[in-house]
Design a protein around this motif. Structure first.
Motif, PDB file in Angstrom:
ATOM      1  N   LEU A  10      82.501  18.748  92.812  1.00  0.00           N
ATOM      2  CA  LEU A  10      81.847  18.595  94.112  1.00  0.00           C
ATOM      3  C   LEU A  10      80.925  19.776  94.403  1.00  0.00           C
ATOM      4  O   LEU A  10      79.795  19.600  94.872  1.00  0.00           O
ATOM      5  CB  LEU A  10      82.892  18.463  95.218  1.00  0.00           C
ATOM      6  CG  LEU A  10      83.632  17.126  95.305  1.00  0.00           C
ATOM      7  CD1 LEU A  10      84.795  17.230  96.291  1.00  0.00           C
ATOM      8  CD2 LEU A  10      82.688  16.017  95.742  1.00  0.00           C
ATOM      9  N   ILE A  11      81.404  20.976  94.126  1.00  0.00           N
ATOM     10  CA  ILE A  11      80.579  22.173  94.364  1.00  0.00           C
ATOM     11  C   ILE A  11      79.332  22.151  93.482  1.00  0.00           C
ATOM     12  O   ILE A  11      78.214  22.432  93.945  1.00  0.00           O
ATOM     13  CB  ILE A  11      81.411  23.457  94.098  1.00  0.00           C
ATOM     14  CG1 ILE A  11      82.531  23.581  95.139  1.00  0.00           C
ATOM     15  CG2 ILE A  11      80.519  24.699  94.133  1.00  0.00           C
ATOM     16  CD1 ILE A  11      83.523  24.691  94.839  1.00  0.00           C
ATOM     17  N   LEU A  12      79.515  21.823  92.201  1.00  0.00           N
ATOM     18  CA  LEU A  12      78.386  21.770  91.279  1.00  0.00           C
ATOM     19  C   LEU A  12      77.349  20.760  91.733  1.00  0.00           C
ATOM     20  O   LEU A  12      76.135  21.052  91.783  1.00  0.00           O
ATOM     21  CB  LEU A  12      78.884  21.421  89.874  1.00  0.00           C
ATOM     22  CG  LEU A  12      77.819  21.238  88.791  1.00  0.00           C
ATOM     23  CD1 LEU A  12      77.001  22.507  88.601  1.00  0.00           C
ATOM     24  CD2 LEU A  12      78.473  20.812  87.470  1.00  0.00           C
ATOM     25  N   PHE A  13      77.790  19.542  92.098  1.00  0.00           N
ATOM     26  CA  PHE A  13      76.852  18.507  92.537  1.00  0.00           C
ATOM     27  C   PHE A  13      76.190  18.891  93.861  1.00  0.00           C
ATOM     28  O   PHE A  13      75.014  18.572  94.084  1.00  0.00           O
ATOM     29  CB  PHE A  13      77.578  17.162  92.665  1.00  0.00           C
ATOM     30  CG  PHE A  13      77.691  16.414  91.359  1.00  0.00           C
ATOM     31  CD1 PHE A  13      77.614  17.071  90.143  1.00  0.00           C
ATOM     32  CD2 PHE A  13      77.870  15.035  91.355  1.00  0.00           C
ATOM     33  CE1 PHE A  13      77.725  16.390  88.945  1.00  0.00           C
ATOM     34  CE2 PHE A  13      77.974  14.340  90.160  1.00  0.00           C
ATOM     35  CZ  PHE A  13      77.902  15.016  88.954  1.00  0.00           C
ATOM     36  N   TYR A  60      69.565  22.560  95.427  1.00  0.00           N
ATOM     37  CA  TYR A  60      68.485  23.215  94.703  1.00  0.00           C
ATOM     38  C   TYR A  60      67.340  22.267  94.379  1.00  0.00           C
ATOM     39  O   TYR A  60      66.235  22.707  94.075  1.00  0.00           O
ATOM     40  CB  TYR A  60      69.016  23.836  93.412  1.00  0.00           C
ATOM     41  CG  TYR A  60      69.860  25.070  93.616  1.00  0.00           C
ATOM     42  CD1 TYR A  60      69.515  26.026  94.573  1.00  0.00           C
ATOM     43  CD2 TYR A  60      71.015  25.286  92.860  1.00  0.00           C
ATOM     44  CE1 TYR A  60      70.285  27.163  94.765  1.00  0.00           C
ATOM     45  CE2 TYR A  60      71.786  26.420  93.036  1.00  0.00           C
ATOM     46  CZ  TYR A  60      71.425  27.351  93.994  1.00  0.00           C
ATOM     47  OH  TYR A  60      72.191  28.474  94.178  1.00  0.00           O
ATOM     48  N   SER A  61      67.599  20.950  94.409  1.00  0.00           N
ATOM     49  CA  SER A  61      66.531  19.994  94.125  1.00  0.00           C
ATOM     50  C   SER A  61      65.397  20.123  95.129  1.00  0.00           C
ATOM     51  O   SER A  61      64.242  19.805  94.825  1.00  0.00           O
ATOM     52  CB  SER A  61      67.081  18.566  94.137  1.00  0.00           C
ATOM     53  OG  SER A  61      67.516  18.201  95.431  1.00  0.00           O
ATOM     54  N   VAL A  62      65.712  20.599  96.325  1.00  0.00           N
ATOM     55  CA  VAL A  62      64.710  20.795  97.377  1.00  0.00           C
ATOM     56  C   VAL A  62      64.262  22.248  97.442  1.00  0.00           C
ATOM     57  O   VAL A  62      63.069  22.553  97.527  1.00  0.00           O
ATOM     58  CB  VAL A  62      65.264  20.354  98.752  1.00  0.00           C
ATOM     59  CG1 VAL A  62      64.249  20.639  99.854  1.00  0.00           C
ATOM     60  CG2 VAL A  62      65.637  18.882  98.720  1.00  0.00           C
ATOM     61  N   LEU A 120      67.917  24.370  85.364  1.00  0.00           N
ATOM     62  CA  LEU A 120      68.722  25.184  84.452  1.00  0.00           C
ATOM     63  C   LEU A 120      70.207  24.842  84.569  1.00  0.00           C
ATOM     64  O   LEU A 120      70.921  24.812  83.570  1.00  0.00           O
ATOM     65  CB  LEU A 120      68.489  26.674  84.743  1.00  0.00           C
ATOM     66  CG  LEU A 120      67.079  27.183  84.413  1.00  0.00           C
ATOM     67  CD1 LEU A 120      66.939  28.646  84.791  1.00  0.00           C
ATOM     68  CD2 LEU A 120      66.770  26.993  82.940  1.00  0.00           C
ATOM     69  N   LEU A 121      70.661  24.576  85.791  1.00  0.00           N
ATOM     70  CA  LEU A 121      72.047  24.151  85.972  1.00  0.00           C
ATOM     71  C   LEU A 121      72.298  22.833  85.234  1.00  0.00           C
ATOM     72  O   LEU A 121      73.320  22.658  84.571  1.00  0.00           O
ATOM     73  CB  LEU A 121      72.370  23.981  87.459  1.00  0.00           C
ATOM     74  CG  LEU A 121      72.693  25.228  88.276  1.00  0.00           C
ATOM     75  CD1 LEU A 121      72.866  24.861  89.751  1.00  0.00           C
ATOM     76  CD2 LEU A 121      73.954  25.908  87.768  1.00  0.00           C
ATOM     77  N   GLY A 122      71.362  21.911  85.375  1.00  0.00           N
ATOM     78  CA  GLY A 122      71.521  20.612  84.735  1.00  0.00           C
ATOM     79  C   GLY A 122      71.510  20.706  83.229  1.00  0.00           C
ATOM     80  O   GLY A 122      72.276  20.026  82.538  1.00  0.00           O
ATOM     81  N   ILE A 123      70.660  21.548  82.679  1.00  0.00           N
ATOM     82  CA  ILE A 123      70.515  21.663  81.231  1.00  0.00           C
ATOM     83  C   ILE A 123      71.697  22.395  80.598  1.00  0.00           C
ATOM     84  O   ILE A 123      72.232  21.971  79.569  1.00  0.00           O
ATOM     85  CB  ILE A 123      69.191  22.379  80.882  1.00  0.00           C
ATOM     86  CG1 ILE A 123      67.999  21.497  81.264  1.00  0.00           C
ATOM     87  CG2 ILE A 123      69.137  22.729  79.391  1.00  0.00           C
ATOM     88  CD1 ILE A 123      66.668  22.224  81.241  1.00  0.00           C
TER      89      ILE A 123
END
Length: 371
Positions: free
Chosen positions: A246-249, A255-257, A265-268
């Protein structure tokens, strides 16, 4: 994705696969068919990342069942078995989706005044044929036939999955021990570096989705490798994993905004590592969440998860709009939620049917005939 008939399996991971397949469906659900507070929930908006969970899980189960391949016949048999498992449902859903576009094009021409066809985008037939070829040849996670995600959008990950099968099979066939591990680590590092320098392409779907798959799938191999070691993880970790997810999402959505570079970088880097740690934790624990995931309802969803994954996109495209148009329902929040629940049940019911008659029966026929 995602589809694994294993000789040895961790059933609670099947339960997770079922739940996360539904979450991908919720992510794809149409914005104008859901109340804003549901559609824009941060967890749903980031649920496309569960595809990385599927890749890691796939890598783990493949390593569990195919960590030794002696001789070319073993490699060919492995690839045939994976192809026979994935391709029947992919072929069925792709041709069905393509037929839908053909019908839609005709109906748009001759019945354009019907409300159900108003506002429907009809893709150029030439482009759609290219998407069809790209999907059927399992190249729609590569730039080989252009920048497409295929006819049925979720199929890009099946392309990526099969490319990972081939890469893994060749490495296991050619190398053993430390050399194998080094080649697989090299594959992960190369894919991560490419992703880092091409971060503007994130989340890597139709163009370079195979890169995204290689990272997570090969991490799944190392989940298997570590699972065979004497590693102890306390059962309480099962409670922390959903909280950390939940925290990660939440921060990915935030950060998307505010900081899209940080989100990329988090996603990768972080997302596939987090799912790898999560799967390893569930393998090594027997806590409350494990007991919950072993319930029949979650095991049922796990069984039909591949069908949910490939069936849902066409159903959510057509069914909610049909219900609202056919019954003349006002687009109130309550009606939208009720239709959303009904659509989910339709996806589950239909997926049970395709699981039994397409996945199981057709795959069994192919294996009996060609293996």
């Amino acid at each position: 994705m995602l589809l694994l008939n294993s000789k040895s399996r961790v059933t609670k991971l099947d339960g997770l696969r079922g739940v996360f397949s539904l979450m991908v469906m919720f992510f794809h659900y149409r914005e104008n068919m859901l109340p804003d507070m549901i559609y824009n929930n941060f967890f749903i908006r980031e649920s496309y990342l569960f595809v990385d969970f599927f890749f890691v899980l796939s890598g783990y189960v493949i390593a569990l069942n195919y960590n030794i391949m002696i001789g070319g016949d073993a490699l060919i048999k492995y690839l045939k078995k994976r192809f026979f498992r994935l391709y029947p449902l992919l072929l069925y859903t792709t041709l069905l989706f393509f037929s839908y576009y053909l019908v839609l094009k005709l109906m748009k021409i001759y019945f354009s005044d019907l409300s159900i066809f108003s506002g429907q985008d009809v893709i150029n037939l030439k482009d759609e044929c290219l998407y069809l070829i790209d999907t059927l040849f399992l190249t729609n996670s590569t730039p080989f036939l252009g920048s497409t995600m295929g006819v049925n959008i979720p199929t890009w990950s099946i392309s990526s999955e099969f490319i990972s099968y081939i890469m893994y099979g060749l490495i296991v066939f050619m190398f053993v021990g430390r050399a194998r591990n080094l080649f697989l680590i090299g594959t992960i590092i190369s894919a991560l570096l490419y992703s880092y320098y091409q971060a503007d392409l994130f989340p890597f779907n139709g163009d370079f989705g195979f890169v995204r798959g290689l990272i997570a799938f090969n991490l799944g191999y190392f989940v298997w490798y570590l699972a065979n070691k004497n590693i102890t993880i306390p059962n309480i970790m099962e409670i922390f994993i959903p909280v950390l997810l939940l925290i990660l999402f939440y921060y990915l959505n935030f950060y998307s905004v505010h900081q899209p570079e940080t989100r990329q970088l988090l996603g990768i880097f972080v997302v596939p590592l987090f799912f790898s740690f999560s799967i390893l934790s569930f393998i090594k624990t027997e806590g409350l969440v494990s007991k919950l995931l072993n319930l029949k309802i979650f095991q049922f969803l796990g069984d039909i998860s591949y069908s949910i994954y490939l069936n849902h996109y066409l159903i959510i495209l057509v069914f909610p709009k049909f219900i609202f148009s056919f019954f003349g329902l006002p687009q109130s929040s309550l009606n939208q939620v009720l239709v959303f629940i009904l659509t989910t049940l339709v996806v589950i019911g239909y997926s049970k049917f395709t699981y039994k008659y397409i996945e199981i029966q057709f795959t069994k026929y192919l294996k009996n005939k060609f293996l």
